[in-house]
Motif scaffolding. Sequence first.
Motif, PDB file in Angstrom:
ATOM      1  N   ARG A  74       0.884  -1.281  -0.245  1.00  0.00           N
ATOM      2  CA  ARG A  74       0.140   0.222  -0.446  1.00  0.00           C
ATOM      3  C   ARG A  74       1.116   1.539   0.019  1.00  0.00           C
ATOM      4  O   ARG A  74       1.735   1.567   0.297  1.00  0.00           O
ATOM      5  CB  ARG A  74      -1.308  -0.146   1.498  1.00  0.00           C
ATOM      6  CG  ARG A  74      -2.665   0.562   0.956  1.00  0.00           C
ATOM      7  CD  ARG A  74      -3.190   0.618   2.117  1.00  0.00           C
ATOM      8  NE  ARG A  74      -4.120   2.069   2.518  1.00  0.00           N
ATOM      9  CZ  ARG A  74      -3.130   3.281   3.004  1.00  0.00           C
ATOM     10  NH1 ARG A  74      -2.056   3.132   3.132  1.00  0.00           N
ATOM     11  NH2 ARG A  74      -4.268   3.955   2.423  1.00  0.00           N
ATOM     12  N   THR A  75       1.330   2.135  -1.218  1.00  0.00           N
ATOM     13  CA  THR A  75       1.443   2.796  -1.341  1.00  0.00           C
ATOM     14  C   THR A  75       1.644   4.901  -1.720  1.00  0.00           C
ATOM     15  O   THR A  75       1.494   4.934  -2.988  1.00  0.00           O
ATOM     16  CB  THR A  75       2.863   2.608  -2.064  1.00  0.00           C
ATOM     17  OG1 THR A  75       2.182   1.645  -3.581  1.00  0.00           O
ATOM     18  CG2 THR A  75       3.710   1.680  -1.690  1.00  0.00           C
ATOM     19  N   LYS A 128       9.332  -7.584   2.320  1.00  0.00           N
ATOM     20  CA  LYS A 128      10.124  -6.287   0.976  1.00  0.00           C
ATOM     21  C   LYS A 128       8.645  -5.629   1.332  1.00  0.00           C
ATOM     22  O   LYS A 128       8.817  -4.241   1.185  1.00  0.00           O
ATOM     23  CB  LYS A 128      10.225  -7.596   0.134  1.00  0.00           C
ATOM     24  CG  LYS A 128      10.825  -6.483  -0.566  1.00  0.00           C
ATOM     25  CD  LYS A 128      11.432  -7.003  -2.191  1.00  0.00           C
ATOM     26  CE  LYS A 128      11.505  -5.438  -3.664  1.00  0.00           C
ATOM     27  NZ  LYS A 128      11.973  -6.746  -4.325  1.00  0.00           N
ATOM     28  N   VAL A 129       7.199  -6.601   1.713  1.00  0.00           N
ATOM     29  CA  VAL A 129       6.200  -5.211   1.097  1.00  0.00           C
ATOM     30  C   VAL A 129       6.164  -4.574   2.301  1.00  0.00           C
ATOM     31  O   VAL A 129       6.214  -2.953   1.524  1.00  0.00           O
ATOM     32  CB  VAL A 129       4.792  -6.461   1.183  1.00  0.00           C
ATOM     33  CG1 VAL A 129       3.727  -5.030   1.464  1.00  0.00           C
ATOM     34  CG2 VAL A 129       4.848  -6.798  -0.300  1.00  0.00           C
ATOM     35  N   ALA A 130       6.202  -4.998   3.207  1.00  0.00           N
ATOM     36  CA  ALA A 130       6.413  -3.678   4.113  1.00  0.00           C
ATOM     37  C   ALA A 130       7.774  -2.659   4.385  1.00  0.00           C
ATOM     38  O   ALA A 130       7.606  -1.906   5.308  1.00  0.00           O
ATOM     39  CB  ALA A 130       7.037  -4.383   6.190  1.00  0.00           C
ATOM     40  N   GLU A 145      15.866  -1.968   3.091  1.00  0.00           N
ATOM     41  CA  GLU A 145      15.393  -3.042   3.542  1.00  0.00           C
ATOM     42  C   GLU A 145      15.494  -3.669   2.944  1.00  0.00           C
ATOM     43  O   GLU A 145      14.503  -5.049   2.798  1.00  0.00           O
ATOM     44  CB  GLU A 145      14.437  -2.611   4.462  1.00  0.00           C
ATOM     45  CG  GLU A 145      15.260  -2.998   5.456  1.00  0.00           C
ATOM     46  CD  GLU A 145      14.651  -1.772   6.816  1.00  0.00           C
ATOM     47  OE1 GLU A 145      14.254  -0.296   7.513  1.00  0.00           O
ATOM     48  OE2 GLU A 145      12.895  -2.310   6.893  1.00  0.00           O
ATOM     49  N   THR A 146      14.391  -3.525   1.416  1.00  0.00           N
ATOM     50  CA  THR A 146      13.694  -3.606   0.284  1.00  0.00           C
ATOM     51  C   THR A 146      14.470  -4.284  -0.182  1.00  0.00           C
ATOM     52  O   THR A 146      14.598  -5.956  -0.387  1.00  0.00           O
ATOM     53  CB  THR A 146      13.584  -2.695  -1.240  1.00  0.00           C
ATOM     54  OG1 THR A 146      14.501  -1.795  -0.757  1.00  0.00           O
ATOM     55  CG2 THR A 146      12.361  -2.026  -0.425  1.00  0.00           C
ATOM     56  N   GLU A 189       6.423  -0.458   2.365  1.00  0.00           N
ATOM     57  CA  GLU A 189       5.601   0.176   2.940  1.00  0.00           C
ATOM     58  C   GLU A 189       5.518   1.126   4.237  1.00  0.00           C
ATOM     59  O   GLU A 189       5.647   3.225   3.781  1.00  0.00           O
ATOM     60  CB  GLU A 189       4.269   0.085   3.756  1.00  0.00           C
ATOM     61  CG  GLU A 189       3.436  -1.049   2.495  1.00  0.00           C
ATOM     62  CD  GLU A 189       2.430  -2.213   2.572  1.00  0.00           C
ATOM     63  OE1 GLU A 189       2.424  -2.170   4.361  1.00  0.00           O
ATOM     64  OE2 GLU A 189       1.646  -2.595   2.390  1.00  0.00           O
ATOM     65  N   LYS A 190       6.748   1.491   4.387  1.00  0.00           N
ATOM     66  CA  LYS A 190       7.571   2.173   5.147  1.00  0.00           C
ATOM     67  C   LYS A 190       8.138   3.230   4.756  1.00  0.00           C
ATOM     68  O   LYS A 190       8.247   4.519   5.680  1.00  0.00           O
ATOM     69  CB  LYS A 190       9.023   0.950   5.889  1.00  0.00           C
ATOM     70  CG  LYS A 190       9.786   2.165   6.616  1.00  0.00           C
ATOM     71  CD  LYS A 190      10.876   1.594   7.567  1.00  0.00           C
ATOM     72  CE  LYS A 190      10.959  -0.174   8.036  1.00  0.00           C
ATOM     73  NZ  LYS A 190      12.299  -0.041   9.555  1.00  0.00           N
TER      74      LYS A 190
END
Lengths: 398, 398
Positions: free
Chosen positions: A38-39, A305-307, A292-293, A310-311
């Motif tokens: 969710r971006t 990776k999704v999280a 992190e990605t 989103e971060k």
Amino acid sequence: MDLRPLLTESEAKILFIVADGLGGIDSGGRGTELEAARTPNLDRLASQGATGLTYPVAPGITPGSGPGHMALFGYDPVEHNIGRGVLTALGIDFDLEPGDVAARGNFCTLDSDGVVTDRRAGRIDSREGARLVRMLKEIRLDDVEVYVEPVKEHRFLLVLRPKTQALGARVDDTDPHRIGTPPREPRAQEEKSQQTARAVSEFVAQAREILAQEEPANMVLLRGFAQLPQLASLRESYGLDGCALAGYPMYRGIARLLGMKVVDCGPDLDSEINALKTAWPHHDFLFLHFKETDSRGEDGDFDGKVAAIEKLDRAIPRMIELQPDVIVVTGDHSTPSALASHSWHPVPVLLNANTCRVDGVVGFGETACAGGGLGHLPAKHLMTLALAHAGHLRKFGA
Amino acid sequence: MDLRPLLTESEAKILFIVADGLGGIDSGGRGTELEAARTPNLDRLASQGATGLTYPVAPGITPGSGPGHMALFGYDPVEHNIGRGVLTALGIDFDLEPGDVAARGNFCTLDSDGVVTDRRAGRIDSREGARLVRMLKEIRLDDVEVYVEPVKEHRFLLVLRPKTQALGARVDDTDPHRIGTPPREPRAQEEKSQQTARAVSEFVAQAREILAQEEPANMVLLRGFAQLPQLASLRESYGLDGCALAGYPMYRGIARLLGMKVVDCGPDLDSEINALKTAWPHHDFLFLHFKETDSRGEDGDFDGKVAAIEKLDRAIPRMIELQPDVIVVTGDHSTPSALASHSWHPVPVLLNANTCRVDGVVGFGETACAGGGLGHLPAKHLMTLALAHAGHLRKFGA
């Protein structure tokens, strides 16, 4: 192409937000990690900007971090391929000097016949690696200073610093790159590298003696002998005063090679953004690196990776409020969690500026970017595009 | 870029299905031939894979079959342009030897002043062409063996094989490429080709004498003097053990030039697929060539080309059941039936593999592929992409 004749003054500021390993592939029908995330903030930047896909090196080629970043900064990554030894040094913040020869080392296992049975000595842990490195630090060579530094697990850095005579770096790997064969001789590929080869040979002989009774790591393998490359700085190439906000040493190192100011900051996004705010008034090209990605992709962790994405998205407003004239959000390569490694898939990019041709893409994702207004292009062109949108480039020809 | 340093072992098998002249253009509002065809199997491969458009040589350039296929196999088609004489020899399965000089010949018509009035002698039929070739087979030259072979209609192959001294192939065409002028002298462009030029000159003189009383074909025109090129094999370039399933001689010839095993099979799709099944366990790169799409396009037969595409589609399940790891379906160029000839339009491609980034394109057609995830790319990159998806390539740089 050489942009120097086209450079012109501009007050405009360019922000490159590089989410390492950003690109992904679908697994499980949720789309890619970027598509599943969710971006809202990245989507808004995309919908008010132009999007596309880049290939850092060439279609089908999986880039290492070095080539991936060189391309982002507008340097042809094949022409300017930074050697593994140098990247290893940059990766642990070792202060490499011009003329130093650096190599990447592995602790390995030899059997009683001197044949390599494990190129990574069972991936010994970092503590054990550090202990062995301390033993190797005892090694002394004639006419050459030796530095040995631990990296991670079975990996270490070897640096040879000339005392009198200059050293060449064209020396064959001692790593045979396969098991079932002894380590190779460090053969010089040119006259200028003869002394280096002799020093390496002596280093390896002493290391073998020192490690003889150790287990499982009883020998070293060396590869990627290299020296600091001669690179034009961002100022020379583009007239830009660059600054890097990067928590991880390798990316700081590459930025330093290109003459960017490297700000001390922690490896977390908050530290980087705080440092970005402080540095903002003093530079016109700012490179923020988000690790992190890639890390979650390498872990094979789709949701992680999704999280991470989103971060990053949640942090976008804090960067936008600095009012960059040109924002580029992209990656240095793809790291699909389905593959748990770097990959060759092209990398999504968005470019947002007042001077953009808005392209009708309304969300930031690989499928949408495939139809974007920037097309599918070599990543090395992004820097030219950023300069153009920032008003830094004059017309070419009359 | 040179892929050899990046090659790594993989068990994965790659299948290239090349529908000759696949690309088309709309005529009559039904879309292209590929779009008008009912192709549920290709559509499924596309929807579960990645798609794009390729240009075999460059935008706007209409490729011959030689460049079209060289690009598909990853060889720059401009750098490695196979001469017309060699392609003519390959096209009739003539066993050309290294050092031979081959040329494409036309029977033509001269008027009483020795001026070319028809470069193709009214396109005499193949039977008449073969009769004239038999007459030319009487020609003998000093120090050079001569081979003359019929091709089709007014076309023939001339091969000069050196007996003692090596021959060069840099000799000007005797074909003036227009009417209203006499044939040209076969001038050597370099010292090494002087003997060739003399031999050609003597061949032409004898041919003129032999054909003097014939009508309408009373002379020959020669063009495209060439020798077998030095080409790295697929094994040398990519570590691949290639196999070609191709019913037509020219494609077999090109495959042989690249070191592929060429299986004997009929020119029909069923024979090719049967041969594919037999060859399957023994190779890791398999190239299946389907000719009908091009033939019907050249005929200007839209419906015929649609039917050919549908025939290929029906055969797809028999190929999929072999479980290739990477499937590429594309053409070597476009042959729109509306133009009844090869054309410069980019060629649709689909690539299907577990490691694909699926791109949301749900049908295999030119319009859909224009928005696909592979973008619009030089065809020579397809081989790199196939190798990447098959796990044959290591990371570039550290």
